[in-house]
Motif scaffolding. Structure first.
Motif, PDB file in Angstrom:
ATOM      1  N   ALA A 238       0.833  -1.207   0.000  1.00 51.02           N
ATOM      2  CA  ALA A 238       0.000   0.000   0.000  1.00 51.02           C
ATOM      3  C   ALA A 238       0.868   1.258   0.000  1.00 51.02           C
ATOM      4  CB  ALA A 238      -0.930  -0.003   1.211  1.00 51.02           C
ATOM      5  N   LEU A 239       1.957   1.218   0.762  1.00 48.39           N
ATOM      6  CA  LEU A 239       2.862   2.364   0.814  1.00 48.39           C
ATOM      7  C   LEU A 239       3.583   2.533  -0.531  1.00 48.39           C
ATOM      8  CD1 LEU A 239       4.072   4.607   2.549  1.00 48.39           C
ATOM      9  CD2 LEU A 239       5.775   2.962   3.374  1.00 48.39           C
ATOM     10  N   ARG A 240       4.006   1.444  -1.124  1.00 48.81           N
ATOM     11  CA  ARG A 240       4.660   1.522  -2.443  1.00 48.81           C
ATOM     12  C   ARG A 240       3.731   2.164  -3.466  1.00 48.81           C
ATOM     13  NH1 ARG A 240       4.296  -0.746  -7.018  1.00 48.81           N
ATOM     14  NH2 ARG A 240       2.759  -2.287  -6.306  1.00 48.81           N
ATOM     15  N   GLU A 241       2.486   1.734  -3.484  1.00 49.20           N
ATOM     16  CA  GLU A 241       1.517   2.285  -4.427  1.00 49.20           C
ATOM     17  C   GLU A 241       1.230   3.751  -4.122  1.00 49.20           C
ATOM     18  OE1 GLU A 241      -1.794  -0.346  -4.104  1.00 49.20           O
ATOM     19  OE2 GLU A 241      -0.817  -1.964  -5.240  1.00 49.20           O
ATOM     20  N   HIS A 242       1.115   4.078  -2.840  1.00 45.76           N
ATOM     21  CA  HIS A 242       0.839   5.456  -2.429  1.00 45.76           C
ATOM     22  C   HIS A 242       1.945   6.400  -2.894  1.00 45.76           C
ATOM     23  CE1 HIS A 242      -0.491   8.822   0.051  1.00 45.76           C
ATOM     24  NE2 HIS A 242       0.718   8.864   0.611  1.00 45.76           N
ATOM     25  N   LEU A 243       3.181   5.930  -2.850  1.00 42.25           N
ATOM     26  CA  LEU A 243       4.327   6.758  -3.227  1.00 42.25           C
ATOM     27  C   LEU A 243       4.677   6.631  -4.706  1.00 42.25           C
ATOM     28  CD1 LEU A 243       6.584   6.118  -0.088  1.00 42.25           C
ATOM     29  CD2 LEU A 243       5.140   8.104  -0.556  1.00 42.25           C
ATOM     30  N   LYS A 244       3.851   5.866  -5.437  1.00 44.70           N
ATOM     31  CA  LYS A 244       4.022   5.698  -6.891  1.00 44.70           C
ATOM     32  C   LYS A 244       5.420   5.169  -7.247  1.00 44.70           C
ATOM     33  CE  LYS A 244       0.531   9.139  -8.140  1.00 44.70           C
ATOM     34  NZ  LYS A 244      -0.038   9.227  -6.775  1.00 44.70           N
ATOM     35  N   ILE A 245       5.837   4.149  -6.510  1.00 44.18           N
ATOM     36  CA  ILE A 245       7.118   3.486  -6.752  1.00 44.18           C
ATOM     37  C   ILE A 245       6.849   2.171  -7.473  1.00 44.18           C
ATOM     38  CG2 ILE A 245       9.043   2.307  -5.607  1.00 44.18           C
ATOM     39  CD1 ILE A 245       8.848   4.461  -3.392  1.00 44.18           C
ATOM     40  N   GLU A 246       7.557   1.945  -8.569  1.00 41.97           N
ATOM     41  CA  GLU A 246       7.362   0.730  -9.353  1.00 41.97           C
ATOM     42  C   GLU A 246       8.042  -0.460  -8.681  1.00 41.97           C
ATOM     43  OE1 GLU A 246       6.009  -1.741 -12.408  1.00 41.97           O
ATOM     44  OE2 GLU A 246       5.420   0.312 -11.902  1.00 41.97           O
ATOM     45  N   LYS A 247       9.329  -0.298  -8.371  1.00 42.08           N
ATOM     46  CA  LYS A 247      10.108  -1.349  -7.716  1.00 42.08           C
ATOM     47  C   LYS A 247      11.073  -0.695  -6.740  1.00 42.08           C
ATOM     48  CE  LYS A 247      10.217  -4.614 -11.625  1.00 42.08           C
ATOM     49  NZ  LYS A 247      11.088  -5.485 -12.446  1.00 42.08           N
ATOM     50  N   TRP A 248      11.487  -1.461  -5.740  1.00 41.46           N
ATOM     51  CA  TRP A 248      12.451  -0.921  -4.788  1.00 41.46           C
ATOM     52  C   TRP A 248      13.350  -2.009  -4.215  1.00 41.46           C
ATOM     53  CZ3 TRP A 248       8.514   1.526  -0.791  1.00 41.46           C
ATOM     54  CH2 TRP A 248       7.591   0.564  -0.385  1.00 41.46           C
ATOM     55  N   ILE A 249      14.459  -1.559  -3.649  1.00 43.56           N
ATOM     56  CA  ILE A 249      15.334  -2.443  -2.886  1.00 43.56           C
ATOM     57  C   ILE A 249      14.724  -2.590  -1.497  1.00 43.56           C
ATOM     58  CG2 ILE A 249      17.657  -2.713  -1.909  1.00 43.56           C
ATOM     59  CD1 ILE A 249      18.619  -0.845  -4.222  1.00 43.56           C
ATOM     60  N   VAL A 250      14.774  -3.785  -0.938  1.00 40.42           N
ATOM     61  CA  VAL A 250      14.196  -4.043   0.381  1.00 40.42           C
ATOM     62  C   VAL A 250      15.331  -4.308   1.374  1.00 40.42           C
ATOM     63  CG1 VAL A 250      12.598  -5.468   1.695  1.00 40.42           C
ATOM     64  CG2 VAL A 250      12.140  -4.997  -0.729  1.00 40.42           C
ATOM     65  N   PHE A 251      15.328  -3.563   2.471  1.00 34.39           N
ATOM     66  CA  PHE A 251      16.394  -3.590   3.471  1.00 34.39           C
ATOM     67  C   PHE A 251      15.773  -3.896   4.828  1.00 34.39           C
ATOM     68  CE2 PHE A 251      19.074  -1.751   6.697  1.00 34.39           C
ATOM     69  CZ  PHE A 251      20.357  -1.611   6.196  1.00 34.39           C
ATOM     70  N   GLY A 252      16.238  -4.963   5.499  1.00 38.21           N
ATOM     71  CA  GLY A 252      15.674  -5.284   6.806  1.00 38.21           C
ATOM     72  C   GLY A 252      16.600  -6.139   7.639  1.00 38.21           C
ATOM     73  N   GLY A 253      16.611  -5.892   8.947  1.00 40.79           N
ATOM     74  CA  GLY A 253      17.424  -6.673   9.865  1.00 40.79           C
ATOM     75  C   GLY A 253      16.602  -7.248  10.998  1.00 40.79           C
ATOM     76  N   SER A 254      16.999  -8.425  11.490  1.00 41.03           N
ATOM     77  CA  SER A 254      16.294  -9.099  12.572  1.00 41.03           C
ATOM     78  C   SER A 254      14.850  -9.369  12.120  1.00 41.03           C
ATOM     79  CB  SER A 254      16.378  -8.260  13.847  1.00 41.03           C
ATOM     80  OG  SER A 254      15.964  -8.989  14.966  1.00 41.03           O
ATOM     81  N   TRP A 255      13.839  -8.926  12.886  1.00 44.11           N
ATOM     82  CA  TRP A 255      12.464  -9.077  12.411  1.00 44.11           C
ATOM     83  C   TRP A 255      12.294  -8.404  11.043  1.00 44.11           C
ATOM     84  CZ3 TRP A 255       7.924 -11.130  11.849  1.00 44.11           C
ATOM     85  CH2 TRP A 255       6.895 -10.377  11.255  1.00 44.11           C
ATOM     86  N   GLY A 256      13.033  -7.326  10.791  1.00 37.22           N
ATOM     87  CA  GLY A 256      12.962  -6.693   9.478  1.00 37.22           C
ATOM     88  C   GLY A 256      13.371  -7.631   8.359  1.00 37.22           C
ATOM     89  N   SER A 257      14.285  -8.568   8.644  1.00 37.50           N
ATOM     90  CA  SER A 257      14.660  -9.555   7.626  1.00 37.50           C
ATOM     91  C   SER A 257      13.521 -10.556   7.411  1.00 37.50           C
ATOM     92  CB  SER A 257      15.952 -10.280   8.020  1.00 37.50           C
ATOM     93  OG  SER A 257      15.746 -11.229   9.053  1.00 37.50           O
ATOM     94  N   THR A 258      12.808 -10.895   8.481  1.00 39.90           N
ATOM     95  CA  THR A 258      11.638 -11.780   8.375  1.00 39.90           C
ATOM     96  C   THR A 258      10.614 -11.156   7.437  1.00 39.90           C
ATOM     97  OG1 THR A 258      11.950 -12.175  10.757  1.00 39.90           O
ATOM     98  CG2 THR A 258       9.997 -13.143   9.726  1.00 39.90           C
TER      99      THR A 258
END
Length: 321
Positions: A94-114
């Motif tokens: 929903a956030l990607r669509e709201h910001l009109k982003i087609e594709k992005w790099i995903v960065f996450g650590g710990s639970w963020g990696s989950t």
């Protein structure tokens, strides 16, 4: 290796209504027309911090950070209603669509990696690549190691207060016992358990015990969201099959991926990152890089971990949106 970038301001921030109940707070930073990268914080329930944007070169990246449901500046605070792994995955979309982003790099650590794995395995077509740290896949064995039996062998002096917050007759299932109290009506007991749970986790997050890091557990607002939401996710197994994220890793094998892991990470031991690396093809997959750092633990705020994450983000500058 490169240090964090100097502090820089937020370009745009706001709240996005993602349901009739939840509104998530988000920030955009860096270059407005830069390569999009989304930062997924830990916990669940931890919320974003000002330094989280400093992994990303502001002249190159359009970085997006947000507080997950119930966390940080998102509302309602510490809410467990309609708060599952798959609700959070939907929020990212929903956030990607709201910001009109087609594709992005995903960065996450710990639970963020989950969450990064759950999102990318569901929406691989929206991902340019992944940067992952301190891998956690919510398998039952991982949860039991830290919250029931395993890590206590290394840190008995910190484990005893965590265990003592629960009556002896319920200590056979500490996660369930904590969850019962963190969702109960006794406000005094709820806050006591929130601090005990958070103090145990913060105590073990760095290789060298950091008293200031442990002090975060004394902030009742932060500790309550952190402990309530974590225990909620953990007793429910993340609402997915045990081992699902490792089994479905084949769905993202084609993406460039960097895994950063502290050798002495007690919160999310290295075996999980190694299992993921093998599931992604291991040494046979040139698009996956596995970095194990021999002098560090779990926290992204240990110097070598920070530098490795900045390096990974800099390496991904070759990726075009």
């Amino acid at each position: 290796m490169a240090p964090l970038y100097e502090a820089f301001p937020v370009l745009n921030s706001g709240h996005l209504e993602v349901s009739s109940i939840h509104s998530i707070y988000y920030e955009e930073c860096g270059a407005p027309n830069g390569v999009p990268i989304v930062y997924l914080h830990g916990g669940p329930g931890g919320g974003i911090e000002d330094t989280d944007r400093q992994y990303f070169d502001p002249s190159h990246y359009r970085s997006v950070l947000f507080d997950q449901r119930g966390s940080g500046k998102s509302t309602p605070h510490a809410s467990l209603e309609d708060n599952t792994t798959w609700h959070l995955v939907s929020d990212i979309e929903a956030l990607r669509e709201h910001l009109k982003i087609e594709k992005w790099i995903v960065f996450g650590g710990s639970w963020g990696s989950t969450l990064a794995l759950a999102y990318s395995e569901k929406h691989p077509e929206r991902c340019l690549g992944l940067i992952l740290r301190g891998i956690f896949t919510l398998r039952r064995e991982e949860l039991l190691w830290f919250y029931q039996k395993g890590a206590d062998m290394l840190f008995p002096d910190f484990y005893d207060p965590y265990k003592a917050a629960i009556p002896e007759e319920e200590q056979g299932d500490l996660m369930q016992a904590y969850y019962k109290r963190l969702t109960g009506d006794n406000e005094e007991e709820k806050l006591k358990c929130a601090e005990a749970w958070s103090r145990w986790e913060n105590s073990l997050s760095k290789l060298i015990i950091d008293p200031k890091y442990i002090e975060r557990a004394e902030n009742p607002q932060w500790a309550l969201a952190f402990a309530r939401i974590e225990s909620h996710f953990f007793v429910n197994g993340g609402w997915m099959k045990d081992g699902q994220l490792i089994e479905d890793a084949h769905k993202i094998k084609h993406l460039p991926i960097v895994i950063v892991q502290g050798r002495y990470d007690v919160v999310c031991p290295a075996k999980t990152s190694w299992d993921l690396y093998k599931a992604l093809g291991g040494a046979g997959n040139s698009g996956v890089e596995y970095k194990i750092l021999n002098e560090y633990g779990h926290s992204a705020h240990e110097p070598g971990i920070e530098e490795a994450l900045v390096d990974a983000a800099n390496k991904f500058k070759s990726i075009k949106a």
